[in-house]
Scaffold this motif. Sequence first.
Motif, PDB file in Angstrom:
ATOM      1  N   ASP A 214      19.962 -34.128 -16.800  1.00 24.57           N
ATOM      2  CA  ASP A 214      19.520 -35.147 -17.763  1.00 24.57           C
ATOM      3  C   ASP A 214      18.353 -34.675 -18.632  1.00 24.57           C
ATOM      4  N   ALA A 215      17.905 -33.458 -18.423  1.00 26.43           N
ATOM      5  CA  ALA A 215      16.748 -32.959 -19.174  1.00 26.43           C
ATOM      6  C   ALA A 215      17.077 -32.841 -20.661  1.00 26.43           C
ATOM      7  N   VAL A 216      16.085 -33.141 -21.484  1.00 25.16           N
ATOM      8  CA  VAL A 216      16.196 -33.000 -22.939  1.00 25.16           C
ATOM      9  C   VAL A 216      15.222 -31.923 -23.384  1.00 25.16           C
ATOM     10  N   LEU A 217      15.723 -30.991 -24.183  1.00 30.44           N
ATOM     11  CA  LEU A 217      14.900 -29.943 -24.783  1.00 30.44           C
ATOM     12  C   LEU A 217      14.945 -30.145 -26.290  1.00 30.44           C
ATOM     13  N   LEU A 218      13.786 -30.114 -26.933  1.00 27.09           N
ATOM     14  CA  LEU A 218      13.696 -30.450 -28.346  1.00 27.09           C
ATOM     15  C   LEU A 218      13.056 -29.333 -29.154  1.00 27.09           C
ATOM     16  N   ILE A 219      13.405 -29.292 -30.423  1.00 25.25           N
ATOM     17  CA  ILE A 219      12.643 -28.569 -31.439  1.00 25.25           C
ATOM     18  C   ILE A 219      12.048 -29.612 -32.369  1.00 25.25           C
ATOM     19  N   ASP A 220      10.754 -29.540 -32.602  1.00 25.83           N
ATOM     20  CA  ASP A 220      10.074 -30.402 -33.573  1.00 25.83           C
ATOM     21  C   ASP A 220       9.453 -29.485 -34.614  1.00 25.83           C
ATOM     22  N   ASP A 221      10.050 -29.441 -35.796  1.00 24.17           N
ATOM     23  CA  ASP A 221       9.581 -28.453 -36.775  1.00 24.17           C
ATOM     24  C   ASP A 221       8.289 -28.851 -37.473  1.00 24.17           C
ATOM     25  N   ARG A 222       7.667 -29.945 -37.034  1.00 24.08           N
ATOM     26  CA  ARG A 222       6.308 -30.256 -37.508  1.00 24.08           C
ATOM     27  C   ARG A 222       5.260 -29.468 -36.722  1.00 24.08           C
ATOM     28  N   ALA A 223       5.636 -28.985 -35.540  1.00 21.63           N
ATOM     29  CA  ALA A 223       4.711 -28.208 -34.707  1.00 21.63           C
ATOM     30  C   ALA A 223       4.786 -26.749 -35.163  1.00 21.63           C
ATOM     31  N   VAL A 224       3.936 -26.392 -36.092  1.00 25.62           N
ATOM     32  CA  VAL A 224       4.062 -25.123 -36.815  1.00 25.62           C
ATOM     33  C   VAL A 224       3.025 -24.109 -36.349  1.00 25.62           C
ATOM     34  N   ILE A 225       3.486 -22.862 -36.185  1.00 26.45           N
ATOM     35  CA  ILE A 225       2.574 -21.743 -36.045  1.00 26.45           C
ATOM     36  C   ILE A 225       2.936 -20.696 -37.093  1.00 26.45           C
ATOM     37  N   HIS A 226       1.985 -19.815 -37.374  1.00 29.59           N
ATOM     38  CA  HIS A 226       2.187 -18.737 -38.338  1.00 29.59           C
ATOM     39  C   HIS A 226       2.081 -17.420 -37.588  1.00 29.59           C
ATOM     40  N   HIS A 227       3.167 -16.683 -37.591  1.00 27.17           N
ATOM     41  CA  HIS A 227       3.292 -15.471 -36.784  1.00 27.17           C
ATOM     42  C   HIS A 227       3.148 -14.233 -37.666  1.00 27.17           C
ATOM     43  N   LYS A 228       2.218 -13.376 -37.287  1.00 26.80           N
ATOM     44  CA  LYS A 228       1.956 -12.172 -38.069  1.00 26.80           C
ATOM     45  C   LYS A 228       3.111 -11.183 -37.953  1.00 26.80           C
TER      46      LYS A 228
END
Length: 340
Positions: A214-228
Amino acid sequence: MSRYHRAFSVVICVYTEDRWQDILAAVGSVREQSLPALETLLVVDHNPALRDRLTEEFKEFRTRGEEVRVLANAGPRGLSAGRNTGIAAARGEFVAFLDDDAVAERDWLRYFAESYDDPRVMAVGGRTQPAWASGRRPAWFPEEFDWVVGCTYRGLPHGRVPVRNVLGGNASFRRSAFDATGGFATGIGRDGDRRPLGCEETELCIRLGRALPDAVLLIDDRAVIHHKVPAGRERFRYFRTRTYAEGLSKALVTHSVGSAKGLETERRYTTRVLPAGVARGLRDALLGRPGGAGRAGAIVTGVATAAAGYAMASVRTRSGVAFSHGPIAAYAPGAEGGTP
């Protein structure tokens, strides 16, 4: 929402002094979060000089009430064992992971926290944007392959949506997820400067879905990081090396969890997203737009080299492969700071 109701331990795995300024920037971005982290855990991968230097750098933080803890990787060399060390030491209800060469936007943890109001949510990932060393994307580099440089790629869904797996450099989990599944599998993923493997988070997330249906895994594209993205990773040679390594990694994942789940997302990606990317590149070439033919060619090359890596590793795994994902071991306080 109180700080301790949504207490996040942020784990940053580090391995080289060459990234000193990047590490400081990553820690700085955690300290500036609108939802303060309970603690930041710097896990040093078998580099005593770097561990001692970081311990000295952050020794005054506790006197100011700020928790920045420096830990030695308690397992074998590599990213998976480093993350497991951080999980074992974490005191928060949630564990977030940030790459050592990335910076998080101010509301990164706050957006993660919002999703955990639903008790079924066991993991939340975010959007990772590339910060190119040259200042802009190479004309030949297709957005469909931004995962090559550890970033969110074209083809992933937008918004806050369920996914099979989160991407490890910008992700969070309930601490209880690791109680149900054990840790990241050692033997999969990065090992310092060696071949750029990956997929340890994919394998973990699939096991999580099996352990907790029953687990739910999400992507929330408001949670932003900037990767070098350093200059060396803007080159086609690295592109080929990384796509081949991804094929190797996918074979290990399917050996662990089976091809049905291990390649579920990849089937859609290769049959729908990538053909559309090739068509778009060829159209751009016909219209005289820079890089169109190069992007189409890079997609074809990336598929071919990943397939070659997958085939090679599939043969090798038939005779057995050494990786494990046992329970998270209790953290040994003697590994924190200084010399064990």
